[in-house]
Scaffold this motif. Structure first.
Motif, PDB file in Angstrom:
ATOM      1  N   LEU A  73       0.845  -1.187   0.000  1.00 54.94           N
ATOM      2  CA  LEU A  73       0.000   0.000   0.000  1.00 54.94           C
ATOM      3  C   LEU A  73       0.881   1.238   0.000  1.00 54.94           C
ATOM      4  N   ASN A  74       0.627   2.104  -0.936  1.00 54.45           N
ATOM      5  CA  ASN A  74       1.301   3.401  -0.967  1.00 54.45           C
ATOM      6  C   ASN A  74       0.368   4.391  -1.638  1.00 54.45           C
ATOM      7  N   ALA A  75       0.768   5.624  -1.687  1.00 50.37           N
ATOM      8  CA  ALA A  75      -0.113   6.670  -2.207  1.00 50.37           C
ATOM      9  C   ALA A  75      -0.332   6.561  -3.714  1.00 50.37           C
ATOM     10  N   THR A  76       0.543   5.870  -4.421  1.00 48.28           N
ATOM     11  CA  THR A  76       0.419   5.814  -5.881  1.00 48.28           C
ATOM     12  C   THR A  76      -0.336   4.599  -6.382  1.00 48.28           C
ATOM     13  N   SER A  77      -0.482   3.560  -5.567  1.00 53.79           N
ATOM     14  CA  SER A  77      -1.138   2.350  -6.059  1.00 53.79           C
ATOM     15  C   SER A  77      -2.627   2.592  -6.254  1.00 53.79           C
ATOM     16  N   GLU A  78      -3.118   2.217  -7.410  1.00 57.16           N
ATOM     17  CA  GLU A  78      -4.521   2.332  -7.815  1.00 57.16           C
ATOM     18  C   GLU A  78      -5.053   3.747  -7.607  1.00 57.16           C
ATOM     19  N   ASP A  79      -4.270   4.730  -7.998  1.00 56.62           N
ATOM     20  CA  ASP A  79      -4.652   6.138  -7.944  1.00 56.62           C
ATOM     21  C   ASP A  79      -5.092   6.590  -6.554  1.00 56.62           C
ATOM     22  N   GLY A  80      -4.490   6.022  -5.519  1.00 59.83           N
ATOM     23  CA  GLY A  80      -4.788   6.451  -4.157  1.00 59.83           C
ATOM     24  C   GLY A  80      -6.005   5.804  -3.526  1.00 59.83           C
ATOM     25  N   TRP A  81      -6.700   4.939  -4.235  1.00 59.98           N
ATOM     26  CA  TRP A  81      -7.893   4.315  -3.671  1.00 59.98           C
ATOM     27  C   TRP A  81      -7.554   3.416  -2.487  1.00 59.98           C
ATOM     28  N   ASN A  82      -6.378   2.815  -2.493  1.00 56.19           N
ATOM     29  CA  ASN A  82      -5.983   1.992  -1.349  1.00 56.19           C
ATOM     30  C   ASN A  82      -5.858   2.838  -0.093  1.00 56.19           C
ATOM     31  N   ILE A  83      -5.286   4.010  -0.218  1.00 59.01           N
ATOM     32  CA  ILE A  83      -5.121   4.885   0.945  1.00 59.01           C
ATOM     33  C   ILE A  83      -6.479   5.389   1.430  1.00 59.01           C
ATOM     34  N   ILE A  84      -7.364   5.712   0.513  1.00 61.45           N
ATOM     35  CA  ILE A  84      -8.708   6.166   0.904  1.00 61.45           C
ATOM     36  C   ILE A  84      -9.451   5.039   1.618  1.00 61.45           C
ATOM     37  N   SER A  85      -9.336   3.828   1.111  1.00 62.25           N
ATOM     38  CA  SER A  85      -9.966   2.675   1.765  1.00 62.25           C
ATOM     39  C   SER A  85      -9.375   2.448   3.150  1.00 62.25           C
ATOM     40  N   LEU A  86      -8.064   2.582   3.248  1.00 62.82           N
ATOM     41  CA  LEU A  86      -7.398   2.415   4.542  1.00 62.82           C
ATOM     42  C   LEU A  86      -7.858   3.481   5.533  1.00 62.82           C
ATOM     43  N   ALA A  87      -7.924   4.726   5.088  1.00 58.91           N
ATOM     44  CA  ALA A  87      -8.361   5.813   5.975  1.00 58.91           C
ATOM     45  C   ALA A  87      -9.795   5.589   6.451  1.00 58.91           C
ATOM     46  N   PHE A  88     -10.660   5.139   5.564  1.00 62.49           N
ATOM     47  CA  PHE A  88     -12.048   4.869   5.937  1.00 62.49           C
ATOM     48  C   PHE A  88     -12.117   3.721   6.943  1.00 62.49           C
ATOM     49  N   THR A  89     -11.320   2.684   6.732  1.00 69.98           N
ATOM     50  CA  THR A  89     -11.290   1.545   7.651  1.00 69.98           C
ATOM     51  C   THR A  89     -10.780   1.976   9.019  1.00 69.98           C
ATOM     52  N   VAL A  90      -9.711   2.774   9.048  1.00 70.82           N
ATOM     53  CA  VAL A  90      -9.167   3.258  10.318  1.00 70.82           C
ATOM     54  C   VAL A  90     -10.212   4.101  11.051  1.00 70.82           C
ATOM     55  N   MET A  91     -10.932   4.935  10.310  1.00 66.28           N
ATOM     56  CA  MET A  91     -11.963   5.761  10.922  1.00 66.28           C
ATOM     57  C   MET A  91     -13.069   4.891  11.532  1.00 66.28           C
ATOM     58  N   LEU A  92     -13.526   3.880  10.807  1.00 62.04           N
ATOM     59  CA  LEU A  92     -14.575   3.005  11.333  1.00 62.04           C
ATOM     60  C   LEU A  92     -14.115   2.236  12.561  1.00 62.04           C
ATOM     61  N   VAL A  93     -12.884   1.734  12.531  1.00 57.24           N
ATOM     62  CA  VAL A  93     -12.363   1.006  13.688  1.00 57.24           C
ATOM     63  C   VAL A  93     -12.232   1.940  14.881  1.00 57.24           C
ATOM     64  N   ALA A  94     -11.752   3.159  14.658  1.00 54.58           N
ATOM     65  CA  ALA A  94     -11.617   4.125  15.758  1.00 54.58           C
ATOM     66  C   ALA A  94     -12.979   4.448  16.360  1.00 54.58           C
ATOM     67  N   ILE A  95     -13.999   4.626  15.532  1.00 58.53           N
ATOM     68  CA  ILE A  95     -15.342   4.899  16.040  1.00 58.53           C
ATOM     69  C   ILE A  95     -15.860   3.707  16.840  1.00 58.53           C
ATOM     70  N   ALA A  96     -15.650   2.509  16.342  1.00 52.29           N
ATOM     71  CA  ALA A  96     -16.117   1.309  17.041  1.00 52.29           C
ATOM     72  C   ALA A  96     -15.406   1.129  18.381  1.00 52.29           C
ATOM     73  N   VAL A  97     -14.095   1.319  18.403  1.00 49.42           N
ATOM     74  CA  VAL A  97     -13.343   1.157  19.650  1.00 49.42           C
ATOM     75  C   VAL A  97     -13.708   2.260  20.642  1.00 49.42           C
ATOM     76  N   ALA A  98     -13.721   3.517  20.189  1.00 50.86           N
ATOM     77  CA  ALA A  98     -14.058   4.622  21.089  1.00 50.86           C
ATOM     78  C   ALA A  98     -15.480   4.471  21.630  1.00 50.86           C
ATOM     79  N   GLY A  99     -16.403   4.084  20.788  1.00 51.03           N
ATOM     80  CA  GLY A  99     -17.784   3.875  21.237  1.00 51.03           C
ATOM     81  C   GLY A  99     -17.892   2.747  22.239  1.00 51.03           C
ATOM     82  N   SER A 100     -17.173   1.668  22.002  1.00 50.19           N
ATOM     83  CA  SER A 100     -17.203   0.538  22.935  1.00 50.19           C
ATOM     84  C   SER A 100     -16.622   0.922  24.287  1.00 50.19           C
ATOM     85  N   VAL A 101     -15.499   1.636  24.282  1.00 51.31           N
ATOM     86  CA  VAL A 101     -14.889   2.071  25.543  1.00 51.31           C
ATOM     87  C   VAL A 101     -15.827   3.027  26.274  1.00 51.31           C
TER      88      VAL A 101
END
Length: 127
Positions: A73-101
């Motif tokens: 994964l890097n910023a150039t692979s698949e025109d940045g879609w991998n990074i956008i997917s990663l950022a969205f996943t990190v955001m969802l996990v952070a919301i789930a963990v923070a909400g659970s705590v």
């Protein structure tokens, strides 16, 4: 033409990694595992909170090593879609963990009786 001629096919647009890159990733992964293991098992740091913080930092570093060296994964692979997917996943996990705590913290404060409440409800032992 033998059957071995067509066994190595390259996928168009797929990231290519060399053996050297995989070995660098593997070496970093081993180091990022051994150092926290040594910190915990050797009880090198007396303060438990600091040890936990350092282990979490090494865990985050290890995730980054895996994403770069093994998942490519890097910023150039698949025109940045991998990074956008990663950022969205990190955001969802952070919301789930923070909400659970948050839910567990509020349940602990609002549902668990205090020790004084428990002592007031116990029958007195009179002999």
């Amino acid at each position: 033409m033998s059957s071995h001629d067509n066994t190595h096919q390259e996928v168009e647009g797929a990231p290519h990694a060399s053996f050297r890159e995989y070995m660098i990733g593997f070496g970093l992964s081993v180091i990022l595992t051994l150092i926290p293991f040594w910190l915990v098992m050797g009880e090198v740091i007396d303060h438990r909170g600091l040890t936990i913080f350092i282990v979490v930092i090494f865990g985050i570093a290890q995730m980054l090593v895996h994403m770069v060296y093994f998942l490519h994964l890097n910023a150039t692979s698949e025109d940045g879609w991998n990074i956008i997917s990663l950022a969205f996943t990190v955001m969802l996990v952070a919301i789930a963990v923070a909400g659970s705590v948050w839910v567990m913290y509020n349940l602990d404060n609002n549902m668990m009786p205090s020790m004084q409440d428990v002592m007031n409800t116990l029958p007195l032992n009179s002999n």
